[in-house]
Design an enzyme around this catalytic site. Structure first.
Site, mmCIF file in Angstrom:
data_model
loop_
_atom_site.group_PDB
_atom_site.id
_atom_site.type_symbol
_atom_site.label_atom_id
_atom_site.label_comp_id
_atom_site.label_asym_id
_atom_site.label_seq_id
_atom_site.Cartn_x
_atom_site.Cartn_y
_atom_site.Cartn_z
ATOM 1 C CB ILE A 104 -0.940 -0.018 1.231
ATOM 2 C CG1 ILE A 104 -1.906 -1.210 1.147
ATOM 3 C CG2 ILE A 104 -1.694 1.295 1.356
ATOM 4 C CD1 ILE A 104 -2.672 -1.501 2.447
ATOM 5 C CB VAL B 133 8.492 3.749 12.048
ATOM 6 C CG1 VAL B 133 8.525 4.181 10.598
ATOM 7 C CG2 VAL B 133 7.789 2.407 12.205
ATOM 8 C CE1 TYR C 98 -1.682 -5.311 11.357
ATOM 9 C CE2 TYR C 98 -4.046 -5.696 11.211
ATOM 10 C CZ TYR C 98 -2.884 -5.147 10.697
ATOM 11 O OH TYR C 98 -2.939 -4.425 9.519
HETATM 12 N N1 LIG Z 1 -2.616 -5.548 3.476
HETATM 13 C C1 LIG Z 1 -3.733 -5.446 4.178
HETATM 14 O O1 LIG Z 1 -4.690 -6.218 4.029
HETATM 15 C C2 LIG Z 1 -3.884 -4.358 5.200
HETATM 16 C C3 LIG Z 1 -5.158 -4.122 5.735
HETATM 17 C C4 LIG Z 1 -5.302 -3.126 6.699
HETATM 18 C C5 LIG Z 1 -4.216 -2.384 7.097
HETATM 19 N N2 LIG Z 1 -2.997 -2.646 6.561
HETATM 20 C C6 LIG Z 1 -1.878 -1.830 7.013
HETATM 21 O O2 LIG Z 1 -1.325 -1.170 5.898
HETATM 22 C C7 LIG Z 1 0.069 -0.922 6.130
HETATM 23 C C8 LIG Z 1 0.880 -1.404 4.962
HETATM 24 O O3 LIG Z 1 0.658 -2.787 4.819
HETATM 25 P P1 LIG Z 1 1.008 -3.597 3.493
HETATM 26 O O4 LIG Z 1 -0.012 -4.643 3.398
HETATM 27 O O5 LIG Z 1 1.247 -2.672 2.363
HETATM 28 O O6 LIG Z 1 2.371 -4.309 3.984
HETATM 29 P P2 LIG Z 1 3.744 -4.677 3.265
HETATM 30 O O7 LIG Z 1 4.356 -5.717 4.126
HETATM 31 O O8 LIG Z 1 3.541 -4.932 1.812
HETATM 32 O O9 LIG Z 1 4.573 -3.318 3.419
HETATM 33 C C9 LIG Z 1 4.961 -2.832 4.666
HETATM 34 C C10 LIG Z 1 6.267 -2.078 4.505
HETATM 35 O O10 LIG Z 1 6.583 -1.524 5.786
HETATM 36 C C11 LIG Z 1 7.947 -1.715 6.025
HETATM 37 N N3 LIG Z 1 8.175 -1.752 7.463
HETATM 38 C C12 LIG Z 1 7.773 -2.718 8.334
HETATM 39 N N4 LIG Z 1 8.206 -2.420 9.559
HETATM 40 C C13 LIG Z 1 8.873 -1.244 9.471
HETATM 41 C C14 LIG Z 1 9.551 -0.449 10.406
HETATM 42 N N5 LIG Z 1 9.662 -0.811 11.695
HETATM 43 N N6 LIG Z 1 10.116 0.704 9.984
HETATM 44 C C15 LIG Z 1 10.044 1.064 8.673
HETATM 45 N N7 LIG Z 1 9.448 0.327 7.744
HETATM 46 C C16 LIG Z 1 8.854 -0.821 8.135
HETATM 47 C C17 LIG Z 1 8.284 -3.047 5.365
HETATM 48 O O11 LIG Z 1 9.690 -3.168 5.109
HETATM 49 C C18 LIG Z 1 7.438 -2.980 4.103
HETATM 50 O O12 LIG Z 1 8.155 -2.401 3.033
HETATM 51 C C19 LIG Z 1 0.387 -1.601 7.465
HETATM 52 O O13 LIG Z 1 0.312 -0.645 8.516
HETATM 53 C C20 LIG Z 1 -0.737 -2.614 7.611
HETATM 54 O O14 LIG Z 1 -0.956 -2.958 8.951
HETATM 55 C C21 LIG Z 1 -2.801 -3.602 5.608
#
Ligand SMILES: NC(=O)c1ccc[n+]([C@@H]2O[C@H](COP(=O)([O-])OP(=O)(O)OC[C@H]3O[C@@H](n4cnc5c(N)ncnc54)[C@H](O)[C@@H]3O)[C@@H](O)[C@H]2O)c1
Length: 255
Positions: A17, A63, A154
Site C-alpha cells: 500500500i 519507525v 494486531y
Molecule cells: N494488506 C492489508 O490487508 C492491510 C489491511 C489493513 C491495514 N494494513 C496496514 O497497511 C500498512 C501497509 O501494509 P502492506 O499490506 O502494504 O504491507 P507490506 O508488508 O507490503 O509493506 C509494509 C512495509 O513496511 C515496512 N516496514 C515494516 N516495519 C517497518 C519499520 N519498523 N520501519 C520502517 N518500515 C517498516 C516493510 O519493510 C514494508 O516495506 C500496514 O500498517 C498494515 O498494517 C494492511
C-alpha cells in the site's frame, strides 16, 4: 495534480500500500520521501518514481526507533525542502490469539504500528507547522473496528492507532494539521501472507478465497484503492476532515 508543490513522507513505502501511495502522490505532483527499514525496497520504489520524472528520495529507518526516525524525518524534509503530508503506513502483522500470541509478538506489533506512528508524527510536527499546516494519515485497519480471529495483538495495536488519531486531531488542529485514520480491509500484500496461509490451512489460495467471501463486494481490495483514499485525506479536498476514521473495506464492517 491534486498535490502539486506538496512534499510527502510515506513510511513503509518500499512495498504494498505504501508503494502504491507513493506512486500515486508523485503522479499528482508531490515530491515524496520513501521511508522503509528495508533499504533495497525503499531504493526500488524511489527509482521507479524518479524514472517517471517525479521527485522521490529513499530514506532508511525503523519507525520504532526514536533516534533513527528523528534523523530520517529531518533528512526527508531537507531533501524535499519542506513537509506537508505524512502517511504513517509502516506496519507489521502478528498471528495468534490472546491464548497463544507471544509477548515478543505483542511488543513488536505495538512498537511498529502504534509507537512508530507516535514517533514519526512527533518528529514531523515541527516541519508541518513550519509549512503552515498539513495532513497526517495514520494507517489503522478494519482490525481496529471488529475482532479478527487469530490476530489479537494486531487488533489491539490498530485500535491504539485509531484512539491516537483522535487525540492528535484535537491537539494539532490549532496548528492547521489535520489527522485522520484510514482503515483498509484486506489487501493481498506480503504482510497478509502468513494470515492467508494459516486461514487456508497451509494454502494461500484457499485463505484468499475464504477471506474474499467475508467481503460483500466479493473480493479483496487493491493497494491503489487504499492509495486513492489516502490521496483524498492528503489533499485540499479534505480541508474540513480531521479526527475521522475512514473505512475502505468493500462493506466488510457494514455487516
Ligand atoms: N494488506 C492489508 O490487508 C492491510 C489491511 C489493513 C491495514 N494494513 C496496514 O497497511 C500498512 C501497509 O501494509 P502492506 O499490506 O502494504 O504491507 P507490506 O508488508 O507490503 O509493506 C509494509 C512495509 O513496511 C515496512 N516496514 C515494516 N516495519 C517497518 C519499520 N519498523 N520501519 C520502517 N518500515 C517498516 C516493510 O519493510 C514494508 O516495506 C500496514 O500498517 C498494515 O498494517 C494492511
Amino acid at each position: 495534480m491534486k498535490l502539486q508543490g506538496r512534499a510527502a513522507l510515506i513510511t513503509g513505502a518500499g512495498s504494498g500500500i505504501g508503494r502504491a501511495t507513493a506512486e500515486l502522490f508523485a503522479s499528482e505532483g508531490a515530491g515524496v520521501a520513501i521511508l522503509d527499514r528495508d533499504a533495497s525496497a525503499a531504493g526500488a520504489t524511489a527509482s521507479a518514481i524518479s524514472a517517471t520524472g517525479a521527485e522521490a528520495h529513499p530514506v532508511v529507518a525503523d519507525v520504532s526507533s526514536s533516534e533513527e526516525i528523528s534523523h530520517a524525518v529531518a533528512s526527508a524534509t531537507r531533501l524535499l525542502g519542506r513537509l506537508d503530508i505524512v502517511y504513517n503506513n509502516a506496519g507489521v502483522g502478528s498471528t495468534g490469539s490472546v491464548v497463544d500470541a507471544t509477548e515478543e509478538d505483542w511488543d513488536r506489533c505495538f512498537a511498529v504500528n502504534a509507537k512508530g506512528t507516535y514517533l514519526t508524527s512527533q518528529a514531523a510536527i515541527p516541519h508541518l507547522e513550519a509549512a503552515g499546516g498539513g495532513s497526517i494519515i495514520n494507517q489503522a485497519s478494519v482490525a481496529a473496528l471488529v475482532g479478527i480471529q487469530g490476530f489479537a495483538a494486531y487488533c489491539a495495536a490498530k485500535g491504539a492507532v485509531v484512539s491516537l488519531t483522535r487525540a492528535m486531531a484535537i491537539d494539532l488542529a490549532p496548528m492547521g494539521i489535520r489527522v485522520n485514520a484510514l482503515c483498509p480491509g484486506t489487501v493481498y500484500t506480503p504482510l497478509m501472507e502468513p494470515l492467508m496461509r494459516e486461514r487456508g490451512g497451509g494454502s494461500i489460495e484457499r485463505g484468499l478465497e475464504i477471506t474474499a467471501a467475508k467481503y460483500p463486494i466479493g473480493r479483496l481490495g487493491t493497494p491503489v484503492e487504499i492509495a486513492n483514499a489516502a490521496l483524498f485525506l492528503a489533499s485540499d479536498a479534505a480541508s474540513f476532515v480531521t479526527g475521522t476514521v475512514f473505512t475502505v473495506d468493500g462493506g466488510m464492517t457494514a455487516q
